[in-house]
Design a protein around this motif. Structure first.
Motif, PDB file in Angstrom:
ATOM      1  N   ILE A 159      53.004  36.294  37.493  1.00  0.00           N
ATOM      2  CA  ILE A 159      52.932  36.906  36.154  1.00  0.00           C
ATOM      3  C   ILE A 159      51.713  36.382  35.393  1.00  0.00           C
ATOM      4  CG2 ILE A 159      54.116  37.082  33.923  1.00  0.00           C
ATOM      5  CD1 ILE A 159      56.769  36.905  35.500  1.00  0.00           C
ATOM      6  N   ALA A 160      51.465  35.079  35.514  1.00  0.00           N
ATOM      7  CA  ALA A 160      50.286  34.492  34.848  1.00  0.00           C
ATOM      8  C   ALA A 160      49.002  35.113  35.383  1.00  0.00           C
ATOM      9  CB  ALA A 160      50.279  32.982  35.057  1.00  0.00           C
ATOM     10  N   ALA A 161      48.941  35.301  36.694  1.00  0.00           N
ATOM     11  CA  ALA A 161      47.744  35.901  37.298  1.00  0.00           C
ATOM     12  C   ALA A 161      47.545  37.326  36.807  1.00  0.00           C
ATOM     13  CB  ALA A 161      47.870  35.880  38.818  1.00  0.00           C
ATOM     14  N   VAL A 162      48.642  38.086  36.719  1.00  0.00           N
ATOM     15  CA  VAL A 162      48.538  39.493  36.295  1.00  0.00           C
ATOM     16  C   VAL A 162      48.071  39.588  34.840  1.00  0.00           C
ATOM     17  CG1 VAL A 162      49.881  41.571  35.818  1.00  0.00           C
ATOM     18  CG2 VAL A 162      50.229  40.334  37.961  1.00  0.00           C
ATOM     19  N   LEU A 163      48.676  38.766  33.961  1.00  0.00           N
ATOM     20  CA  LEU A 163      48.295  38.822  32.546  1.00  0.00           C
ATOM     21  C   LEU A 163      46.843  38.375  32.342  1.00  0.00           C
ATOM     22  CD1 LEU A 163      51.493  37.544  30.692  1.00  0.00           C
ATOM     23  CD2 LEU A 163      50.686  39.877  30.992  1.00  0.00           C
ATOM     24  N   TYR A 178      35.129  40.193  38.009  1.00  0.00           N
ATOM     25  CA  TYR A 178      35.490  39.463  36.783  1.00  0.00           C
ATOM     26  C   TYR A 178      37.013  39.465  36.606  1.00  0.00           C
ATOM     27  CZ  TYR A 178      34.890  37.702  32.025  1.00  0.00           C
ATOM     28  OH  TYR A 178      34.930  36.918  30.902  1.00  0.00           O
ATOM     29  N   THR A 179      37.648  40.591  36.907  1.00  0.00           N
ATOM     30  CA  THR A 179      39.113  40.685  36.807  1.00  0.00           C
ATOM     31  C   THR A 179      39.784  39.763  37.824  1.00  0.00           C
ATOM     32  OG1 THR A 179      38.881  42.991  36.115  1.00  0.00           O
ATOM     33  CG2 THR A 179      41.046  42.285  36.896  1.00  0.00           C
ATOM     34  N   ILE A 180      39.270  39.767  39.044  1.00  0.00           N
ATOM     35  CA  ILE A 180      39.835  38.894  40.088  1.00  0.00           C
ATOM     36  C   ILE A 180      39.676  37.424  39.702  1.00  0.00           C
ATOM     37  CG2 ILE A 180      39.515  38.124  42.469  1.00  0.00           C
ATOM     38  CD1 ILE A 180      38.700  41.039  43.121  1.00  0.00           C
ATOM     39  N   SER A 181      38.487  37.083  39.214  1.00  0.00           N
ATOM     40  CA  SER A 181      38.231  35.701  38.812  1.00  0.00           C
ATOM     41  C   SER A 181      39.151  35.269  37.678  1.00  0.00           C
ATOM     42  CB  SER A 181      36.762  35.567  38.377  1.00  0.00           C
ATOM     43  OG  SER A 181      36.529  34.313  37.802  1.00  0.00           O
ATOM     44  N   ALA A 182      39.385  36.164  36.716  1.00  0.00           N
ATOM     45  CA  ALA A 182      40.295  35.848  35.607  1.00  0.00           C
ATOM     46  C   ALA A 182      41.707  35.592  36.122  1.00  0.00           C
ATOM     47  CB  ALA A 182      40.282  36.990  34.597  1.00  0.00           C
ATOM     48  N   GLY A 183      42.154  36.427  37.061  1.00  0.00           N
ATOM     49  CA  GLY A 183      43.486  36.234  37.633  1.00  0.00           C
ATOM     50  C   GLY A 183      43.611  34.895  38.345  1.00  0.00           C
ATOM     51  N   MET A 184      42.553  34.516  39.074  1.00  0.00           N
ATOM     52  CA  MET A 184      42.570  33.232  39.772  1.00  0.00           C
ATOM     53  C   MET A 184      42.596  32.058  38.788  1.00  0.00           C
ATOM     54  SD  MET A 184      39.915  31.847  42.701  1.00  0.00           S
ATOM     55  CE  MET A 184      40.258  33.225  43.778  1.00  0.00           C
ATOM     56  N   ALA A 185      41.844  32.185  37.699  1.00  0.00           N
ATOM     57  CA  ALA A 185      41.873  31.141  36.668  1.00  0.00           C
ATOM     58  C   ALA A 185      43.262  31.045  36.040  1.00  0.00           C
ATOM     59  CB  ALA A 185      40.821  31.437  35.597  1.00  0.00           C
ATOM     60  N   GLY A 186      43.919  32.192  35.880  1.00  0.00           N
ATOM     61  CA  GLY A 186      45.283  32.193  35.346  1.00  0.00           C
ATOM     62  C   GLY A 186      46.256  31.470  36.256  1.00  0.00           C
ATOM     63  N   VAL A 187      46.085  31.626  37.564  1.00  0.00           N
ATOM     64  CA  VAL A 187      46.930  30.899  38.520  1.00  0.00           C
ATOM     65  C   VAL A 187      46.727  29.390  38.363  1.00  0.00           C
ATOM     66  CG1 VAL A 187      47.303  30.438  40.967  1.00  0.00           C
ATOM     67  CG2 VAL A 187      47.014  32.776  40.175  1.00  0.00           C
ATOM     68  N   ALA A 188      45.465  28.975  38.209  1.00  0.00           N
ATOM     69  CA  ALA A 188      45.177  27.542  38.046  1.00  0.00           C
ATOM     70  C   ALA A 188      45.845  27.002  36.780  1.00  0.00           C
ATOM     71  CB  ALA A 188      43.663  27.315  37.991  1.00  0.00           C
ATOM     72  N   GLY A 189      45.767  27.762  35.691  1.00  0.00           N
ATOM     73  CA  GLY A 189      46.391  27.316  34.446  1.00  0.00           C
ATOM     74  C   GLY A 189      47.898  27.215  34.571  1.00  0.00           C
ATOM     75  N   ALA A 190      48.509  28.217  35.199  1.00  0.00           N
ATOM     76  CA  ALA A 190      49.961  28.187  35.381  1.00  0.00           C
ATOM     77  C   ALA A 190      50.380  27.011  36.248  1.00  0.00           C
ATOM     78  CB  ALA A 190      50.415  29.500  36.010  1.00  0.00           C
TER      79      ALA A 190
END
Length: 338
Positions: free
Chosen positions: A102-106, A227-239
C-alpha cells in the motif's frame, strides 16, 4: 565556465548496465550481510537501517544515475511510505507485507502526479520543483498533528509477526533479515529494469534526450514511468523503516534526508546500483562512529570525505576502485609483454 560544464548530470559518470550473468564479486557482496550478522550481533539495528537507506538510495539512482532526473525532494516519497505504514498500524492494520504494498502504491501515485511537473523542466527546474513538493508535504505532516503526531512524531506502531510467526523484536534479528530480503528483491527488480530495453532507453535519454525521438522513443512517457517506479521504491523503504523502528518522525520527509541521499549517491557512485548501496553503508558508518567521536563537528568529516572522493575523479568510491584496478591491469599487461 560554460553552462554545459555546470550540469550536474554531465558531471556524473556514464551509467553501468549489469550483465545477465552475475559477477563473482556480486555473490560476495550479498554474502557479506550474513557474515555481518555473526560479526556484529549488537549492531543489527544499525545495519538494518543501512540496508533501508541503501534501498532508498537505489530508488534515487534509478532516476538520477540512469535517467538524469535530479531531485532534492525524494524524501517526500520515503516519508509518505513511512507515514502510510505507520498510520495503517496505529489504526489497527499491522500486517507488514500488505502495508509495504500500500505504501508503494500511494508513493507511486504521488510520484506519477508530480512527475509531469518534474520531467518538463531541466536540472534547476527539477531541483526547485522536487524541493517544493518535499517542503509542502513536510508542512502538511507538521500541521496535521491529530493525524501524524506533528513534531512529536507518530508513536504506537505495532507490526504484526512476519508470516504470523516471526515477531520484530528489540534485538533487531527479524528486522535484519526482513530488511535484507526486501532490499534484495528490490535490487533484483532494479537490476532487471536497468538492463532491459526500457532501462537502455533511459540511458539514451540521459545521454541525449533530443536525439531519442528520432528512434521513436517517447521521452516524457519514459521519464514519467521511471519517476513513478522510483517513488514507489522510496515508499517501500520508508514503510520498512517505520515497521522496523516502530516510529515515524517529520525528519523522514525533511530536506536533510533528501540532501543526505544525494551525498550517498555521489560517495558510492551514481549509475552503478551497487554504488548507491556502498555509499549508504559508508555514510551510515561515518555518521554513527564519527558522531560518537565528535558529535558537534561530525558533518565536517563527512564533507571532507565527500571532497576527497570527488577530487579523486567522477564515479565515487566505485569509480575510484575501477581506476585503481584498471591501472593494476595495465601494469600487469605491460610486465607480461616485457
Amino acid at each position: 565556465m560554460s553552462l554545459q560544464s555546470l550540469s550536474i548530470v554531465d558531471r556524473l559518470p556514464a551509467p553501468r548496465v549489469p550483465n545477465d550473468r552475475w559477477h563473482k564479486l556480486e555473490y560476495l557482496f550479498w554474502i557479506l550481510p550474513f557474515v555481518a550478522y555473526f560479526l556484529f550481533p549488537t549492531n543489527l539495528v544499525l545495519i538494518s537501517q543501512m540496508m533501508i537507506l541503501a534501498l532508498f538510495a537505489l530508488s534515487l539512482d534509478l532516476i538520477l544515475g540512469y535517467a538524469g532526473i535530479v531531485s532534492l525532494g525524494h524524501a517526500a516519497f520515503f516519508g509518505l511510505g513511512a507515514y502510510t505504514s505507520g498510520l495503517l498500524s496505529t489504526h489497527g492494520w499491522g500486517e507488514p507485507f500488505s502495508a509495504l504494498l500500500i505504501a508503494a502504491v500511494l508513493a507511486a501515485i504521488l510520484g506519477y502526479i508530480t512527475s509531469f511537473l518534474v520531467v518538463r523542466g531541466h536540472e534547476l527546474t527539477q531541483l526547485m520543483v522536487t524541493l517544493g513538493i518535499g517542503l509542502m508535504l513536510y508542512e502538511v505532516a507538521n500541521k496535521a498533528t491529530d493525524f501524524t503526531g506533528g513534531a512529536d512524531g507518530l508513536w504506537g506502531i505495532a507490526t504484526w509477526p512476519l508470516f504470523g510467526i516471526f515477531e520484530i523484536d528489540l534485538y533487531g534479528k527479524t528486522g535484519y533479515f526482513y530488511s535484507l530480503a526486501v532490499l534484495f528483491i528490490m535490487f533484483l527488480f532494479a537490476r532487471r529494469l536497468v538492463s532491459s530495453t526500457f532501462g537502455l532507453s533511459l540511458i539514451g535519454i540521459r545521454e541525449g534526450a533530443k536525439r531519442m525521438p528520432a528512434i521513436g522513443a517517447n521521452v516524457d512517457k519514459r521519464l514519467v514511468a521511471i519517476y513513478t517506479i522510483s517513488a514507489g521504491m522510496a515508499g517501500v523503504a520508508g514503510a520498512l523503516l517505520a515497521q522496523t523502528t516502530q516510529f515515524v518522525g517529520l525528519d523522514s520527509l525533511g530536506f536533510i534526508r533528501s540532501a543526505d541521499l544525494l551525498i550517498i549517491l555521489v560517495l558510492g557512485g551514481a549509475g552503478r546500483l551497487y554504488g548507491a548501496m556502498i555509499g549508504a553503508v559508508v555514510f551510515m558508518f561515518a555518521h554513527h562512529y564519527i558522531s560518537d567521536i565528535n558529535p558537534v563537528y561530525w558533518q565536517f568529516w563527512i564533507g571532507l570525505l565527500l571532497v576527497v572522493i570527488v577530487m579523486m575523479g567522477s564515479g565515487g568510491i566505485l569509480g575510484s576502485v575501477d581506476r585503481v584496478l584498471e591501472r593494476w591491469r595495465n601494469r600487469a599487461a605491460e610486465k607480461g609483454a616485457s
